[in-house]
Design a protein around this motif. Structure first.
Motif, PDB file in Angstrom:
ATOM      1  N   ALA A  89     -58.048  98.297  11.993  1.00 49.91           N
ATOM      2  CA  ALA A  89     -56.622  98.173  12.068  1.00 49.91           C
ATOM      3  C   ALA A  89     -56.433  99.688  13.475  1.00 49.91           C
ATOM      4  O   ALA A  89     -55.392  99.666  14.147  1.00 49.91           O
ATOM      5  CB  ALA A  89     -55.557  98.154  11.265  1.00 49.91           C
ATOM      6  N   ARG A  92     -57.891  98.973  16.824  1.00 52.14           N
ATOM      7  CA  ARG A  92     -56.872  97.775  17.271  1.00 52.14           C
ATOM      8  C   ARG A  92     -55.322  98.398  18.111  1.00 52.14           C
ATOM      9  O   ARG A  92     -55.518  98.488  18.840  1.00 52.14           O
ATOM     10  CB  ARG A  92     -56.234  96.765  16.429  1.00 52.14           C
ATOM     11  N   ASP A  93     -54.731  99.199  17.158  1.00 48.62           N
ATOM     12  CA  ASP A  93     -53.875  99.672  17.496  1.00 48.62           C
ATOM     13  C   ASP A  93     -53.524 101.071  19.051  1.00 48.62           C
ATOM     14  O   ASP A  93     -52.670 101.208  19.495  1.00 48.62           O
ATOM     15  CB  ASP A  93     -52.623 100.095  16.298  1.00 48.62           C
ATOM     16  N   VAL A 101     -57.583  93.919  21.614  1.00 50.41           N
ATOM     17  CA  VAL A 101     -56.334  93.613  21.003  1.00 50.41           C
ATOM     18  C   VAL A 101     -56.708  92.599  20.213  1.00 50.41           C
ATOM     19  O   VAL A 101     -56.263  92.367  18.884  1.00 50.41           O
ATOM     20  CB  VAL A 101     -55.021  94.239  20.884  1.00 50.41           C
ATOM     21  N   VAL A 105     -57.294  91.817  16.151  1.00 47.55           N
ATOM     22  CA  VAL A 105     -56.419  90.939  15.491  1.00 47.55           C
ATOM     23  C   VAL A 105     -56.665  90.013  14.628  1.00 47.55           C
ATOM     24  O   VAL A 105     -56.653  89.838  13.534  1.00 47.55           O
ATOM     25  CB  VAL A 105     -55.086  90.703  16.321  1.00 47.55           C
ATOM     26  N   ALA A 141     -50.081  94.137  14.027  1.00 47.89           N
ATOM     27  CA  ALA A 141     -50.874  94.066  14.441  1.00 47.89           C
ATOM     28  C   ALA A 141     -49.300  95.319  14.621  1.00 47.89           C
ATOM     29  O   ALA A 141     -48.255  95.358  15.166  1.00 47.89           O
ATOM     30  CB  ALA A 141     -50.944  93.275  15.794  1.00 47.89           C
ATOM     31  N   GLY A 142     -50.078  96.266  14.333  1.00 53.41           N
ATOM     32  CA  GLY A 142     -48.944  98.021  16.189  1.00 53.41           C
ATOM     33  C   GLY A 142     -48.218  98.772  14.361  1.00 53.41           C
ATOM     34  O   GLY A 142     -47.683  99.502  14.787  1.00 53.41           O
ATOM     35  N   SER A 143     -48.884  98.361  13.504  1.00 50.16           N
ATOM     36  CA  SER A 143     -48.534  98.664  12.198  1.00 50.16           C
ATOM     37  C   SER A 143     -48.934 100.387  11.517  1.00 50.16           C
ATOM     38  O   SER A 143     -48.158 100.716  11.240  1.00 50.16           O
ATOM     39  CB  SER A 143     -48.939  98.130  10.913  1.00 50.16           C
ATOM     40  N   VAL A 144     -50.092 100.579  12.311  1.00 51.69           N
ATOM     41  CA  VAL A 144     -49.982 101.952  12.172  1.00 51.69           C
ATOM     42  C   VAL A 144     -49.476 103.325  12.272  1.00 51.69           C
ATOM     43  O   VAL A 144     -49.329 104.270  11.821  1.00 51.69           O
ATOM     44  CB  VAL A 144     -51.902 102.183  12.938  1.00 51.69           C
ATOM     45  N   HIS A 171     -57.860 108.004  12.673  1.00 55.79           N
ATOM     46  CA  HIS A 171     -56.919 108.170  13.353  1.00 55.79           C
ATOM     47  C   HIS A 171     -57.714 109.368  13.904  1.00 55.79           C
ATOM     48  O   HIS A 171     -56.626 109.330  15.175  1.00 55.79           O
ATOM     49  CB  HIS A 171     -55.715 107.351  13.733  1.00 55.79           C
TER      50      HIS A 171
END
Length: 556
Positions: A89, A92-93, A101, A105, A141-144, A171
């Motif tokens: 994740a 991905r972000d 991406v 996902v 997707a995009g939540s991190v 991260h």
């Protein structure tokens, strides 16, 4: 026999439509800490830098999975699967390339395929308490970035805080990498990183495999297996409620005592000593009675009440009106024994007569007498367990306080007295118990000592090795010292570590040192310090008095 399968599986085939990973209710919560997540990334980075094209193995998964289905209950591997999902994740972000991406996902969540009949869903579903959080803040997707901004104090569980903390360290590390480096890591993970997936359709078999492999993390106990079987039979709309009740009971006892509870419940139900492993016997002797939609009864009428009774005995917190303090004193005495074989009978009594302190006082007086006699006589495990098993049968048959197994035979009483009249000091396991019982008997209020057990020591009054010029050698002949040194009359309790400088002093000097140091806390010891002299004649009289107290208390 359950069919077992084992395969080396690359991560892109682990995180695909072949598997629908689920973390069962009975598993531990997610618990990896940042150092473990950092170590995982460090290991992958090292494999990447080697650049030798060799496969990298991340360990094993143990699954309950039918070969014809995708559903896979994770018995071992939860921590790695969850952390790998967090890592994917984060990648991905951070990814800038749209196709990267898209691919990541798809590894994290099944996008769905109408033609193949696949529904959109996460590849990994955590325990119910954390599943929604994980889906919203990791698998979407995009939540991190949103996850990293959450206040950890507002998160609902330690597992959620661990997810956030590990996402942050991964991260922070990967943010400094270039797009090319992150893409290389994705390729390594997808193609050259492998897990060994061991699967069997049988839960018990999976547990055995896990135990043999000795994988990382907490081993599943039989209690975890029983939970899976019981909660799995409860209707889905209330299964989480019962899972919480089970977990609350386990948390109140602690993992070790909770495991012991199932041994005691098995004995209560069977009335016989164990002949096979608990996994088999508990299912046949206990759980089999709660089949056919009765799983909730087992939790409500067996597990929770016996767990509560266990806590009351262990913590000595019985409270039911007049007589409660005396019941708790009996608990304290029993807990000083060196075995747990008396526990099933005690749990049965508290479960069956918990509202009758007068009955419980009579019961625990008899139980302690039986247990203490076997303890003092050093009856070994098998006959001891058989005696308590027979007692349980008699109790469940309604014989109550008149149960024949409570009674000591003439030979058992005589042997108990013989040992009490011998060199008690050399009986390392029993000497402190006997002296503590005597201490309560000589106390005006029959008070049970409340000192921390590790601080209680047994001391000789007449020393084992008196100095050649000491008064001891004048008052005692060699044969008298051999006769009395290690017997009850010559022993006292102290509430601190023995002082080697005091041990060999003459009687008057020893008394002054003990009194000066403030170590006189036991009535039994106070009696001794009240004496002006310490002679064979006094010891003979004292020995008779102490034995008489025990003989009367234990009806010997």
């Amino acid at each position: 026999m359950a069919q077992l399968e084992a395969h080396e599986v690359p991560l892109h085939k682990v995180f695909c439509s072949d598997y629908d990973f689920r973390i069962p209710d009975y598993q531990r919560p997610y618990a990896w800490q940042p150092e473990q997540a950092q170590q995982l990334l460090s290991d992958l980075e090292e494999a990447l830098l080697r650049g030798d094209g060799e496969p990298y193995f991340l360990g094993s998964l143990v699954l309950v999975k039918d070969s014809a289905a995708t559903a896979a209950d994770v018995i071992d591997g939860q921590q790695r699967l969850t952390t790998l999902t967090i890592l994917l994740a984060v990648l991905r972000d951070l990814a800038q390339q749209p196709d990267v991406v898209t691919n990541l996902v798809a590894m994290i969540s099944e996008p769905g395929n109408t033609v193949l009949g696949l529904k959109a869903k996460p590849r990994l579903t955590l325990r119910p308490r954390d599943a929604d959080f994980f889906h919203q803040h990791v698998q979407t997707a995009g939540s991190v970035p949103v996850l990293l901004q959450l206040n950890p104090h507002n998160l609902r569980s330690d597992a959620q805080r661990a997810v956030q903390a590990n996402a942050k360290v991964l991260h922070d590390a990967l943010s400094s990498w270039s797009d090319e480096q992150r893409l290389a890591l994705c390729t390594l993970m997808g193609v050259r990183t492998f897990l060994v997936a061991v699967s069997t359709p049988d839960l018990e078999s999976a547990h055995r495999i896990f135990s043999v492999m000795n994988s990382r993390g907490l081993d599943l106990s039989p209690a975890d297996i029983f939970k899976a079987q019981t909660i799995g039979e409860i209707d889905e709309e209330v299964s989480e409620i019962y899972a919480r009740r089970w977990e609350d009971a386990e948390e109140s006892l602690g993992r070790e005592d909770f495991s012991d509870l199932f041994l005691h419940i098995r004995m209560i139900f069977s009335g016989e000593r164990a002949r096979q492993e608990l996994l088999k016997e508990f299912q046949s002797q206990v759980l089999s009675r709660y089949k056919g939609g009765r799983a909730r009864e087992f939790v409500d009428e067996v597990l929770v009440p016996y767990a509560e009774a266990f806590t009351v005995i262990r913590d000595r917190t019985y409270s039911a009106g007049e007589g409660s303090s005396e019941v708790n004193r009996w608990f304290r005495r029993l807990l000083q024994l060196d075995n747990n074989d008396w526990w099933p009978a005690a749990l049965w009594a508290l479960r069956s007569h918990g509202d009758d302190p007068a009955w419980l006082i009579g019961f625990f007086r008899s139980l302690e007498r039986l247990a203490a006699s076997m303890f003092i006589r050093r009856v070994y495990t098998t006959p001891r367990v058989l005696r308590f098993a027979e007692l349980l049968k008699e109790l469940t048959d309604g014989k109550g306080l008149e149960a024949p197994s409570f009674e000591l035979t003439e030979n058992e009483r005589a042997e108990t007295m013989r040992r009490l009249n011998g060199d008690v000091y050399h009986e390392l396991r029993t000497r402190r118990y006997v002296l503590l019982r005597l201490d309560g008997l000589v106390s005006e209020n029959d008070v049970v000592a409340t000192y921390d057990a590790p601080r209680i020591t047994v001391e000789h009054v007449l020393p084992q090795h008196p100095a050649p010029e000491s008064q001891w050698r004048a008052d005692f002949t060699m044969s008298q010292r051999v006769l009395w040194t290690h017997r009850l009359a010559n022993l006292v309790l102290l509430s601190r570590t023995k002082n080697s400088q005091v041990q060999n002093l003459d009687f008057a000097a020893k008394k002054k040192r003990y009194l000066k140091q403030g170590v006189v806390t036991f009535p039994l010891t106070t009696q001794v310090l009240g004496q002006k002299t310490w002679t064979p004649e006094h010891l003979e009289k004292r020995q008779a008095e102490l034995l008489s107290l025990l003989a009367e208390e234990w009806r010997l």
